[in-house]
Scaffold this active site. Structure first.
Site, PDB file in Angstrom:
ATOM      1  N   GLY A  22       1.231  -1.346  -0.265  1.00  0.00           N
ATOM      2  CA  GLY A  22       0.238   0.360   0.259  1.00  0.00           C
ATOM      3  C   GLY A  22       0.830   1.323  -0.211  1.00  0.00           C
TER       4      GLY A  22
ATOM      5  N   GLY B 155       2.854   1.302   3.120  1.00  0.00           N
ATOM      6  CA  GLY B 155       3.706   0.271   3.527  1.00  0.00           C
ATOM      7  C   GLY B 155       4.702   0.278   2.257  1.00  0.00           C
TER       8      GLY B 155
ATOM      9  N   TYR C  19     -14.672   3.116  10.663  1.00  0.00           N
ATOM     10  CA  TYR C  19     -13.020   2.948  11.010  1.00  0.00           C
ATOM     11  C   TYR C  19     -12.699   3.401  12.334  1.00  0.00           C
ATOM     12  CZ  TYR C  19      -8.751   4.618   9.102  1.00  0.00           C
ATOM     13  OH  TYR C  19      -6.924   4.854   8.455  1.00  0.00           O
TER      14      TYR C  19
HETATM   15  P1  NAP Z   1      -3.008   1.359   1.557  1.00  0.00           P
HETATM   16  O1  NAP Z   1      -2.360   1.933   0.677  1.00  0.00           O
HETATM   17  O2  NAP Z   1      -4.819   1.059   1.106  1.00  0.00           O
HETATM   18  O3  NAP Z   1      -3.340  -0.183   1.402  1.00  0.00           O
HETATM   19  C1  NAP Z   1      -3.599  -0.632   2.454  1.00  0.00           C
HETATM   20  C2  NAP Z   1      -2.806  -2.174   2.770  1.00  0.00           C
HETATM   21  O4  NAP Z   1      -3.598  -3.110   3.325  1.00  0.00           O
HETATM   22  C3  NAP Z   1      -2.251  -2.999   1.077  1.00  0.00           C
HETATM   23  O5  NAP Z   1      -1.360  -3.482   1.645  1.00  0.00           O
HETATM   24  C4  NAP Z   1      -3.747  -4.136   1.352  1.00  0.00           C
HETATM   25  O6  NAP Z   1      -3.087  -5.396   0.605  1.00  0.00           O
HETATM   26  C5  NAP Z   1      -3.551  -4.224   2.291  1.00  0.00           C
HETATM   27  N1  NAP Z   1      -4.789  -5.230   2.972  1.00  0.00           N
HETATM   28  C6  NAP Z   1      -6.315  -4.460   3.234  1.00  0.00           C
HETATM   29  N2  NAP Z   1      -7.045  -5.264   3.539  1.00  0.00           N
HETATM   30  C7  NAP Z   1      -5.981  -6.866   4.082  1.00  0.00           C
HETATM   31  C8  NAP Z   1      -6.704  -7.783   4.213  1.00  0.00           C
HETATM   32  N3  NAP Z   1      -8.082  -7.851   4.373  1.00  0.00           N
HETATM   33  N4  NAP Z   1      -6.084  -8.887   4.564  1.00  0.00           N
HETATM   34  C9  NAP Z   1      -4.344  -8.582   4.565  1.00  0.00           C
HETATM   35  N5  NAP Z   1      -4.335  -7.536   3.925  1.00  0.00           N
HETATM   36  C10 NAP Z   1      -4.910  -6.534   3.790  1.00  0.00           C
HETATM   37  O7  NAP Z   1      -3.694   1.671   3.264  1.00  0.00           O
HETATM   38  P2  NAP Z   1      -2.184   3.175   3.694  1.00  0.00           P
HETATM   39  O8  NAP Z   1      -2.753   4.658   3.093  1.00  0.00           O
HETATM   40  O9  NAP Z   1      -1.060   2.600   2.865  1.00  0.00           O
HETATM   41  O10 NAP Z   1      -2.853   3.100   5.205  1.00  0.00           O
HETATM   42  C11 NAP Z   1      -1.756   1.999   6.136  1.00  0.00           C
HETATM   43  C12 NAP Z   1      -1.847   2.122   6.897  1.00  0.00           C
HETATM   44  O11 NAP Z   1      -1.815   3.659   7.722  1.00  0.00           O
HETATM   45  C13 NAP Z   1      -3.792   2.406   7.451  1.00  0.00           C
HETATM   46  O12 NAP Z   1      -3.610   1.623   9.096  1.00  0.00           O
HETATM   47  C14 NAP Z   1      -4.459   3.190   8.140  1.00  0.00           C
HETATM   48  O13 NAP Z   1      -5.561   2.565   8.547  1.00  0.00           O
HETATM   49  C15 NAP Z   1      -3.757   4.374   8.442  1.00  0.00           C
HETATM   50  N6  NAP Z   1      -3.429   5.178   7.974  1.00  0.00           N
HETATM   51  C16 NAP Z   1      -3.654   6.209   6.322  1.00  0.00           C
HETATM   52  C17 NAP Z   1      -3.899   7.089   6.312  1.00  0.00           C
HETATM   53  C18 NAP Z   1      -4.032   7.306   4.699  1.00  0.00           C
HETATM   54  O14 NAP Z   1      -4.062   8.963   4.744  1.00  0.00           O
HETATM   55  N7  NAP Z   1      -3.598   7.648   3.920  1.00  0.00           N
HETATM   56  C19 NAP Z   1      -3.250   8.068   7.288  1.00  0.00           C
HETATM   57  C20 NAP Z   1      -3.713   7.642   8.054  1.00  0.00           C
HETATM   58  C21 NAP Z   1      -3.999   6.545   8.790  1.00  0.00           C
HETATM   59  P3  NAP Z   1      -3.404  -5.412  -1.158  1.00  0.00           P
HETATM   60  O15 NAP Z   1      -3.054  -4.423  -1.397  1.00  0.00           O
HETATM   61  O16 NAP Z   1      -3.197  -6.717  -1.245  1.00  0.00           O
HETATM   62  O17 NAP Z   1      -5.108  -4.888  -1.001  1.00  0.00           O
HETATM   63  O1  GFB Z   2      -8.874  12.656   2.186  1.00  0.00           O
HETATM   64  P1  GFB Z   2     -10.092  12.896   2.485  1.00  0.00           P
HETATM   65  O2  GFB Z   2     -11.612  11.803   1.436  1.00  0.00           O
HETATM   66  O3  GFB Z   2     -11.075  12.228   3.317  1.00  0.00           O
HETATM   67  O4  GFB Z   2     -10.810  14.274   2.159  1.00  0.00           O
HETATM   68  P2  GFB Z   2     -11.435  13.261   5.141  1.00  0.00           P
HETATM   69  C1  GFB Z   2     -12.135  14.552   3.156  1.00  0.00           C
HETATM   70  C2  GFB Z   2     -11.993  16.367   2.105  1.00  0.00           C
HETATM   71  O5  GFB Z   2     -11.670  16.737   0.688  1.00  0.00           O
HETATM   72  C3  GFB Z   2     -13.984  17.021   2.006  1.00  0.00           C
HETATM   73  C4  GFB Z   2     -12.717  17.082  -0.149  1.00  0.00           C
HETATM   74  O6  GFB Z   2     -13.680  17.449   2.977  1.00  0.00           O
HETATM   75  C5  GFB Z   2     -13.909  16.923   0.993  1.00  0.00           C
HETATM   76  O7  GFB Z   2     -14.996  18.094   0.592  1.00  0.00           O
HETATM   77  N1  GFB Z   2     -13.135  17.073  -1.426  1.00  0.00           N
HETATM   78  C6  GFB Z   2     -13.089  17.751  -2.498  1.00  0.00           C
HETATM   79  C7  GFB Z   2     -12.548  15.550  -2.143  1.00  0.00           C
HETATM   80  N2  GFB Z   2     -13.407  17.383  -3.649  1.00  0.00           N
HETATM   81  C8  GFB Z   2     -13.138  15.312  -3.344  1.00  0.00           C
HETATM   82  C9  GFB Z   2     -12.368  14.224  -4.035  1.00  0.00           C
HETATM   83  O8  GFB Z   2     -12.831  14.595  -5.463  1.00  0.00           O
HETATM   84  N3  GFB Z   2     -11.964  13.113  -3.369  1.00  0.00           N
HETATM   85  C10 GFB Z   2     -12.480  13.454  -1.900  1.00  0.00           C
HETATM   86  N4  GFB Z   2     -12.266  12.129  -1.240  1.00  0.00           N
HETATM   87  N5  GFB Z   2     -12.096  14.245  -0.818  1.00  0.00           N
HETATM   88  C11 GFB Z   2     -10.877  10.761   6.144  1.00  0.00           C
HETATM   89  C12 GFB Z   2     -11.542   9.288   6.532  1.00  0.00           C
HETATM   90  O9  GFB Z   2     -11.652  11.965   6.456  1.00  0.00           O
HETATM   91  O10 GFB Z   2      -9.118  10.861   6.697  1.00  0.00           O
HETATM   92  C13 GFB Z   2     -11.032   8.065   6.413  1.00  0.00           C
HETATM   93  O11 GFB Z   2     -12.666   9.470   5.935  1.00  0.00           O
HETATM   94  C14 GFB Z   2      -8.838   8.539   6.822  1.00  0.00           C
HETATM   95  O12 GFB Z   2     -11.248   7.099   7.635  1.00  0.00           O
HETATM   96  C15 GFB Z   2      -9.039   9.947   6.147  1.00  0.00           C
HETATM   97  O13 GFB Z   2      -8.974   8.327   7.822  1.00  0.00           O
HETATM   98  C16 GFB Z   2      -7.071   9.753   6.916  1.00  0.00           C
HETATM   99  O14 GFB Z   2      -9.543  13.287   5.302  1.00  0.00           O
HETATM  100  O15 GFB Z   2     -12.287  14.259   5.187  1.00  0.00           O
END
Ligand code: NAP
Ligand code: GFB
Length: 311
Positions: A11, A14, A135
């Protein structure tokens, strides 16, 4: 000295962990399944099979992850998948003598109505935002499980709390992706099709973005040095409005047409400003990647990998 296993290694975050490590993705093991999870942990910790190369450290990134749209549309999946994945990985780590585990939470799990900025002590002080409560509560339970396992088993398991993360290998899906990758994809299509660049909501919400490479570097420091029960926030503590983010992406990609706002789409949580004093106390000289630099590198990666990236 044992080896490192990274769940969710395919991901966004990761894939920023490099070097001699065991990489897990859902193609290797469905971590929602207790038996399969324990079989994988048993395999990588079994000295007869692995000789001196057994795993004793885990960075747990795997999760069902998505942006505002994904969370709103699939609330059941976001609860079930995350509560099962976290519960199985933390329990398998205990059962197979993993010495150190780093678990990923998120700033969106904090209470929605609380005095800002968000600090580590405020995680459980009220309900999260309605857009992602399943979540958020599933992630809060991972924090509870870790605190309980520290108390009963004396295990040195810890958690990190990143803000919104972005970078190469993100999910650029237009419905379920996070705002930053979704806007890069939308801007690309608007340039290609010579159309308007349509943004959800009002543009007023504020977000803090941290580059995936920085998150991995800070998490490796946490793996080796952080041993406290209380999770630690990983944040630049710099907010940017969705409006300014859209302009930054448009300028970075050379978009010249109109940016328009789709008020039929949700704004979600207005803001979730976090306090990064704790990580700054430990790493006062850490240089966070400026968002202009991170966005440029992510856009370059997007163009290079458009045919194969998640979208
Ligand atoms: P991501 O890009 O969506 O990657 C998710 C990973 O989890 C992928 O490697 C996926 O494998 C694996 N996965 C999903 N379902 C699974 C299952 N059932 N069994 C085994 N593996 C599974 O996520 P990310 O953004 O890197 O997030 C990594 C961590 O950071 C998560 O815990 C997320 O909650 C946390 N986090 C993310 C953000 C953000 O903004 N992205 C912010 C704060 C915290 P496949 O590729 O094979 O599906
Ligand atoms: O990253 P995002 O989807 O999630 O950002 P959150 C949402 C903000 O971006 C909102 C605006 O204010 C949306 O109105 N936005 C504008 C858009 N255009 C777009 C668009 O095309 N796509 C999306 N996605 N947003 C997430 C949580 O909240 O934060 C998740 O729901 C996760 O669980 C993530 O934790 C880190 O920041 O609102």
């Amino acid at each position: 000295m044992g080896r490192l296993l990274v769940t969710g290694q395919s991901g966004l975050i990761g894939s920023q962990f490099k070097g001699d490590l065991i990489s897990l993705s859902s193609k290797v093991c469905d971590l929602r399944d207790k038996k399969s999870t324990e079989q994988v942990f048993e395999f990588y910790t079994n000295t007869e099979i692995q000789k001196d190369f057994t795993v004793d450290k885990v960075i747990h990134c795997a999760a069902k992850v998505g942006g505002l749209g994904g969370n709103i549309n699939c609330k059941g999946d976001f609860f079930y998948d995350n509560i099962m994945i976290n519960t199985n990985v933390i329990e398998a780590s205990r059962k197979f003598d993993i010495n150190k585990l780093v678990c990923f939470l998120s700033t969106c799990i904090f209470p929605d109505n609380i005095d800002y900025p968000l600090t580590e002590k405020k995680i459980h002080l009220g309900p999260p935002h309605n857009s992602n409560y399943p979540y958020a509560y599933a992630k809060r339970m991972a924090d509870i499980q870790i605190r309980a396992y520290r108390e009963q088993y004396g295990l040195n398991y810890v958690s990190v709390i990143p803000t919104n993360v972005y970078g190469p290998n993100d999910n650029f899906n237009l419905e379920n992706g996070h705002v930053l990758p979704s806007l890069i994809h939308k801007c690309y299509l608007a340039i290609k099709n010579n159309t308007d660049f349509v943004i959800w909501g009002t543009g007023k919400p504020l977000r803090e973005f941290i580059y995936s490479k920085d998150v991995a570097e800070l998490s490796m420091w946490v793996l080796e040095n952080y041993n406290e029960e209380e999770p630690i926030i990983l944040s630049t503590s710099e907010e940017i409005s969705i409006r300014d983010l859209a302009t930054l992406i448009a300028d970075t990609m050379g978009f010249k047409n109109n940016i328009v706002w789709d008020n039929s789409k949700p704004d979600g949580q207005l803001r979730k400003p976090s306090d990064n004093h704790k990580i700054k106390k430990y790493l006062p000289n850490f240089n966070f990647t400026p968002i202009e630099v991170g966005v440029k590198e992510t856009v370059d990666w997007f163009y290079k990998n458009y045919e194969t990236l998640r979208k």
